[in-house]
Design a protein around this motif. Structure first.
Motif, PDB file in Angstrom:
ATOM      1  N   ILE A  64      99.852  14.064 106.968  1.00 46.56           N
ATOM      2  CA  ILE A  64      98.674  13.391 107.520  1.00 46.56           C
ATOM      3  C   ILE A  64      99.131  12.346 108.533  1.00 46.56           C
ATOM      4  O   ILE A  64     100.044  11.570 108.275  1.00 46.56           O
ATOM      5  CB  ILE A  64      97.861  12.724 106.404  1.00 46.56           C
ATOM      6  CG1 ILE A  64      97.368  13.781 105.414  1.00 46.56           C
ATOM      7  CG2 ILE A  64      96.684  11.938 106.975  1.00 46.56           C
ATOM      8  CD1 ILE A  64      96.797  13.196 104.139  1.00 46.56           C
ATOM      9  N   SER A  65      98.478  12.327 109.688  1.00 48.73           N
ATOM     10  CA  SER A  65      98.726  11.293 110.690  1.00 48.73           C
ATOM     11  C   SER A  65      97.462  10.445 110.838  1.00 48.73           C
ATOM     12  O   SER A  65      96.424  10.737 110.234  1.00 48.73           O
ATOM     13  CB  SER A  65      99.082  11.921 112.039  1.00 48.73           C
ATOM     14  OG  SER A  65      97.921  12.458 112.659  1.00 48.73           O
ATOM     15  N   SER A  68      94.437  12.525 111.974  1.00 53.18           N
ATOM     16  CA  SER A  68      94.159  13.768 111.249  1.00 53.18           C
ATOM     17  C   SER A  68      92.706  13.842 110.782  1.00 53.18           C
ATOM     18  O   SER A  68      92.048  12.819 110.553  1.00 53.18           O
ATOM     19  CB  SER A  68      95.072  13.889 110.025  1.00 53.18           C
ATOM     20  OG  SER A  68      96.414  14.088 110.382  1.00 53.18           O
ATOM     21  N   ASN A  95      87.494  12.324 110.497  1.00 52.08           N
ATOM     22  CA  ASN A  95      88.724  12.126 111.250  1.00 52.08           C
ATOM     23  C   ASN A  95      89.163  10.678 111.107  1.00 52.08           C
ATOM     24  O   ASN A  95      88.349   9.762 111.160  1.00 52.08           O
ATOM     25  CB  ASN A  95      88.512  12.468 112.724  1.00 52.08           C
ATOM     26  CG  ASN A  95      89.811  12.441 113.507  1.00 52.08           C
ATOM     27  OD1 ASN A  95      90.294  11.370 113.892  1.00 52.08           O
ATOM     28  ND2 ASN A  95      90.390  13.600 113.739  1.00 52.08           N
ATOM     29  N   SER A 108      98.300   7.851 106.248  1.00 52.43           N
ATOM     30  CA  SER A 108      99.409   8.439 107.019  1.00 52.43           C
ATOM     31  C   SER A 108     100.709   8.468 106.225  1.00 52.43           C
ATOM     32  O   SER A 108     101.668   9.115 106.635  1.00 52.43           O
ATOM     33  CB  SER A 108      99.612   7.670 108.329  1.00 52.43           C
ATOM     34  OG  SER A 108     100.205   6.403 108.093  1.00 52.43           O
TER      35      SER A 108
END
Length: 277
Positions: A64-65, A68, A95, A108
């Motif tokens: 996950i960023s 994402s 998002n 993240s």
């Protein structure tokens, strides 16, 4: 279902405490978090930004960023235990560019399937102004669990089975995970997954909320262009057939929001096959 989320998913950005006239709560937030960690016997990591997080499970899925799309459950509360927002047992999908900075940063550090507690100081949350029922300078705590597609499918199946039992339905499950009931099998032509058909339908979520319907005259649909649950389910009937399709997300619109359809949603369709063209 996924429509009561107050504090997190309405495209807010983190409020900086460096602007003129705004109080900087960082020092007192840090002390408040430290006291909370001791009181609750938590071993947290502090990031450079000032976020504290406790990872229960990193997750084994996709990384996950901070940009994402995620599907998850969460509960948000303050250090005194007052809950200000929760998904409950439902899934939420959004998002991470559209949420407060501390929440995005915290996720993240996880992969899909991960689970953590985030302790977010005000400068990474809603800053030095009241926000709804969240007071200025508040430390926000979130218990989060990010769902992988496999976890969503498992939850969907459990929710469908509970729905079937509650409604007293005689449903059949296919190998793909589609559930269906047959009120009338029909006696006319039987379509394939590439047929053009005329169908009357009404679509709802498991909680009964309606999201669409065709009207009594029906609509013409090319089955090669529809969701997999319809592509598989409609050919189970012949002309004149009636029944219900209960479609998990992986056969519908998937794990993330799609054209207003909440990610991870189970779709229930009452259908009548009028004609195979």
């Amino acid at each position: 279902m996924k429509y009561n989320l107050l504090a997190l998913v309405l495209a807010f950005v983190a409020i900086s405490c460096s602007s003129d006239g705004e109080k900087d709560y960082r020092e007192e937030n840090d002390a408040e978090i430290a006291a909370y960690l001791i009181e609750n016997n938590l071993n947290a990591t502090r990031s450079e930004s000032g976020l504290y997080y406790v990872i229960e499970d990193e997750g084994a899925g996709k990384n996950i960023s901070m940009i994402s799309d995620v599907t998850l459950t969460y509960k948000g509360y303050t250090t005194n235990g007052e809950v200000f927002d929760t998904t409950g047992d439902d899934l939420a999908s959004f998002n991470l560019q559209n949420v407060i900075r501390g929440f995005a940063e915290g996720l993240s550090y996880l992969n899909e399937g991960g689970k953590a507690t985030l302790l977010i100081p005000a400068h990474l949350g809603y800053g030095s102004k009241d926000h709804g029922n969240i007071l200025a300078g508040s430390v926000l705590i979130f218990e989060v669990e990010v769902y992988s597609p496999e976890m969503i499918a498992e939850k969907n199946d459990a929710d469908i089975q509970a729905y079937i039992e509650k409604e007293g339905l005689d449903a059949t499950k296919t190998e793909s995970g589609l559930y269906y009931t047959v009120d009338e099998p029909g006696t006319g032509a039987q379509p394939t997954d590439e047929s053009i058909v005329k169908i009357v339908y009404k679509g709802t979520f498991l909680n009964g909320t309606k999201f669409g319907e065709s009207g009594s005259v029906g609509v013409d649909i090319e089955l090669s262009d529809v969701i997999d649950g319809w592509k598989e389910g409609i050919p189970l009937f012949k002309e004149g057939g009636k029944g219900k399709l209960i479609i998990p997300a992986h056969l519908g619109y998937g794990s993330y929001n799609y054209s207003g359809m909440p990610g991870g949603s189970v779709l229930v369709f009452e259908i009548e096959l009028l004609k195979v063209n």
